[in-house]
Motif scaffolding. Structure first.
Motif, short mmCIF file in Angstrom:
data_model
loop_
_atom_site.label_atom_id
_atom_site.label_comp_id
_atom_site.label_asym_id
_atom_site.label_seq_id
_atom_site.Cartn_x
_atom_site.Cartn_y
_atom_site.Cartn_z
N PRO A 130 52.88 33.51 38.97
CA PRO A 130 51.55 33.93 38.55
C PRO A 130 50.55 32.78 38.45
CG PRO A 130 53.23 34.97 37.18
CD PRO A 130 53.93 33.93 38.01
N GLY A 131 51.01 31.64 37.95
CA GLY A 131 50.10 30.50 37.83
C GLY A 131 49.63 30.00 39.18
N ASN A 132 50.53 29.98 40.15
CA ASN A 132 50.14 29.57 41.50
C ASN A 132 49.13 30.54 42.11
OD1 ASN A 132 51.50 27.15 41.94
ND2 ASN A 132 53.35 28.16 42.65
N LEU A 133 49.40 31.83 41.99
CA LEU A 133 48.47 32.80 42.58
C LEU A 133 47.10 32.69 41.92
CD1 LEU A 133 47.84 35.08 44.51
CD2 LEU A 133 48.61 36.69 42.75
N THR A 151 49.88 39.88 50.43
CA THR A 151 50.81 40.61 51.28
C THR A 151 52.23 40.50 50.74
OG1 THR A 151 51.19 38.70 52.73
CG2 THR A 151 49.37 40.17 53.31
N GLY A 152 53.11 41.37 51.28
CA GLY A 152 54.51 41.33 50.88
C GLY A 152 54.67 41.58 49.40
N ARG A 153 55.61 40.87 48.79
CA ARG A 153 55.91 41.05 47.37
C ARG A 153 55.20 40.00 46.52
NH1 ARG A 153 62.14 40.84 46.92
NH2 ARG A 153 61.76 39.13 48.39
N THR A 154 54.00 39.68 46.89
CA THR A 154 53.21 38.74 46.09
C THR A 154 53.00 39.33 44.69
OG1 THR A 154 52.10 37.70 47.96
CG2 THR A 154 50.92 37.67 45.87
N VAL A 155 53.01 38.46 43.69
CA VAL A 155 52.88 38.89 42.31
C VAL A 155 51.59 39.69 42.11
CG1 VAL A 155 51.71 36.73 41.62
CG2 VAL A 155 52.97 38.06 39.91
N ASP A 156 51.65 40.64 41.19
CA ASP A 156 50.52 41.49 40.85
C ASP A 156 49.33 40.64 40.39
OD1 ASP A 156 48.80 43.44 39.88
OD2 ASP A 156 50.04 43.94 38.14
N PRO A 157 48.18 40.74 41.06
CA PRO A 157 47.02 39.93 40.66
C PRO A 157 46.46 40.28 39.28
CG PRO A 157 46.34 41.58 42.24
CD PRO A 157 47.84 41.64 42.18
N PHE A 158 46.87 41.45 38.75
CA PHE A 158 46.40 41.87 37.44
C PHE A 158 47.38 41.50 36.33
CE2 PHE A 158 44.62 44.82 40.63
CZ PHE A 158 43.28 44.47 40.49
N ASN A 159 48.43 40.79 36.69
CA ASN A 159 49.33 40.20 35.70
C ASN A 159 48.49 39.31 34.76
OD1 ASN A 159 50.94 37.90 34.65
ND2 ASN A 159 52.62 38.83 35.77
N PRO A 160 48.65 39.43 33.45
CA PRO A 160 47.81 38.63 32.53
C PRO A 160 47.83 37.13 32.82
CG PRO A 160 49.00 40.30 31.29
CD PRO A 160 49.55 40.35 32.70
N LYS A 161 48.97 36.60 33.26
CA LYS A 161 49.04 35.16 33.56
C LYS A 161 48.21 34.82 34.79
CE LYS A 161 53.61 34.50 31.52
NZ LYS A 161 55.03 34.15 31.78
N VAL A 162 48.19 35.72 35.78
CA VAL A 162 47.34 35.50 36.96
C VAL A 162 45.87 35.54 36.55
CG1 VAL A 162 46.67 36.35 39.23
CG2 VAL A 162 49.06 36.49 38.52
N LEU A 250 54.29 18.92 47.87
CA LEU A 250 53.14 19.30 47.05
C LEU A 250 53.37 20.69 46.47
CD1 LEU A 250 50.09 18.18 49.22
CD2 LEU A 250 50.67 17.32 46.96
N ASN A 251 52.90 20.91 45.27
CA ASN A 251 52.87 22.25 44.70
C ASN A 251 52.06 23.17 45.61
OD1 ASN A 251 50.71 23.94 42.96
ND2 ASN A 251 52.73 24.13 42.01
N LEU A 252 52.48 24.43 45.70
CA LEU A 252 51.83 25.37 46.60
C LEU A 252 50.33 25.47 46.34
CD1 LEU A 252 51.87 27.66 48.73
CD2 LEU A 252 52.40 29.24 46.85
N ALA A 253 49.94 25.63 45.10
CA ALA A 253 48.52 25.80 44.79
C ALA A 253 47.73 24.54 45.13
CB ALA A 253 48.34 26.16 43.32
N THR A 254 48.33 23.36 44.93
CA THR A 254 47.66 22.11 45.28
C THR A 254 47.47 22.02 46.79
OG1 THR A 254 48.66 21.00 43.38
CG2 THR A 254 47.80 19.60 45.14
N ALA A 255 48.53 22.34 47.54
CA ALA A 255 48.43 22.30 49.00
C ALA A 255 47.38 23.29 49.50
CB ALA A 255 49.79 22.61 49.62
N ALA A 256 47.37 24.48 48.92
CA ALA A 256 46.38 25.48 49.33
C ALA A 256 44.97 24.99 49.07
CB ALA A 256 46.64 26.79 48.57
#
Length: 270
Positions: A130-133, A151-162, A250-256
């Protein structure tokens, strides 16, 4: 003043921390002044209920004004004072800072994203943290991306942590959910958008910098596994960020964030 943390209304709102409840109701939680402020400013029509402690509302006087303005656009918006115990009982986080709200989910249709001639699109394939997304959505917003597609099984964007990790960007950037990666790539190509994948086996990003000025969709994969060979076979090119120091990766979010800003710089200097 709502002062009973065991009230049925409080329990109903707290249930929105559960994915099944969010899916069944089409609602989600907002916590803290920043998320509430951004929702009331950019998407007031989505906010259905809002609760605040008197102290928090006094501290954040601009939110009181935003509530008044939002009610002019959305007469169905309900708001009440609540004490700290009630706010804590509603919230998923341990520090909601005196604000909790309920908003309606309103994702964008995939066809509409590519109908508007986007220049920069973010595609998250099987992103599970969730933190990465949330951070990727925030980076997409900061880099001026036109949309985010999950796409796919990406975490729910409405998850409170997201939602917390986006710090309000969820209300700035159109996003589509539950999309098929193959369908997304097909629509991107049909709209004249090149599709690049961030992958450690790809070409050095310095070698493709000149091509980043073109309309681009970036595909980012799972934190642990990356993208499958099948997914990599669908894109136009795989690209990697070089490691100049001794970091393993690199962490995914950093690379993105780096990929998105490289593209934003190229598109704005073209």
């Amino acid at each position: 003043m709502l002062d009973n943390p065991r009230a049925a209304r409080v329990k109903t709102i707290r249930k929105l921390s559960q994915r099944n409840e969010r899916r069944d109701t089409g609602r989600f939680l907002l916590e803290g002044p920043q998320a509430v402020r951004e929702a009331l400013t950019y998407r007031p029509e989505l906010v259905e209920q809002l609760f605040a402690t008197p102290t928090a509302l006094e501290k954040h006087g601009d939110i009181r004004t935003l509530i008044t303005d939002a009610q002019a656009q959305n007469p169905d918006l309900e708001w009440d004072y609540a004490d700290e115990a009630v706010i804590d009982a509603m919230a998923d986080t341990v520090t909601p800072q005196g604000f909790v709200a309920v908003a309606r989910q309103n994702p964008t249709a995939l066809k509409d994203i590519f109908a508007n001639e986007p220049k920069l699109v973010v595609v998250c394939e099987e992103v599970r943290d969730p933190g990465n997304l949330g951070t990727i959505i925030r980076a997409a917003d900061a880099a001026g991306a036109d949309a985010v597609v999950l796409t796919g099984r990406t975490v729910d964007p409405f998850n409170p942590k997201v939602v917390r990790s986006t710090t309000g960007s969820l209300f700035h950037v159109p996003f589509a959910v539950d999309a098929d990666l193959g369908d997304v790539i097909g629509r991107a190509r049909g709209a004249g958008v090149q599709v690049l994948a961030a992958d450690v086996k790809g070409d050095d990003i310095l070698a493709v910098r000149d091509g980043l000025a073109a309309p681009t969709a970036w595909v980012f994969g799972n934190e642990a596994r990356g993208l499958t060979d099948e997914a990599l076979g669908l894109v136009d090119r795989a690209v990697r960020l070089p490691i100049y120091g001794h970091a393993e990766s690199l962490n995914l979010a950093t690379a993105a964030s780096v990929c998105l800003y490289e593209t934003a710089f190229a598109q704005r200097s073209a």
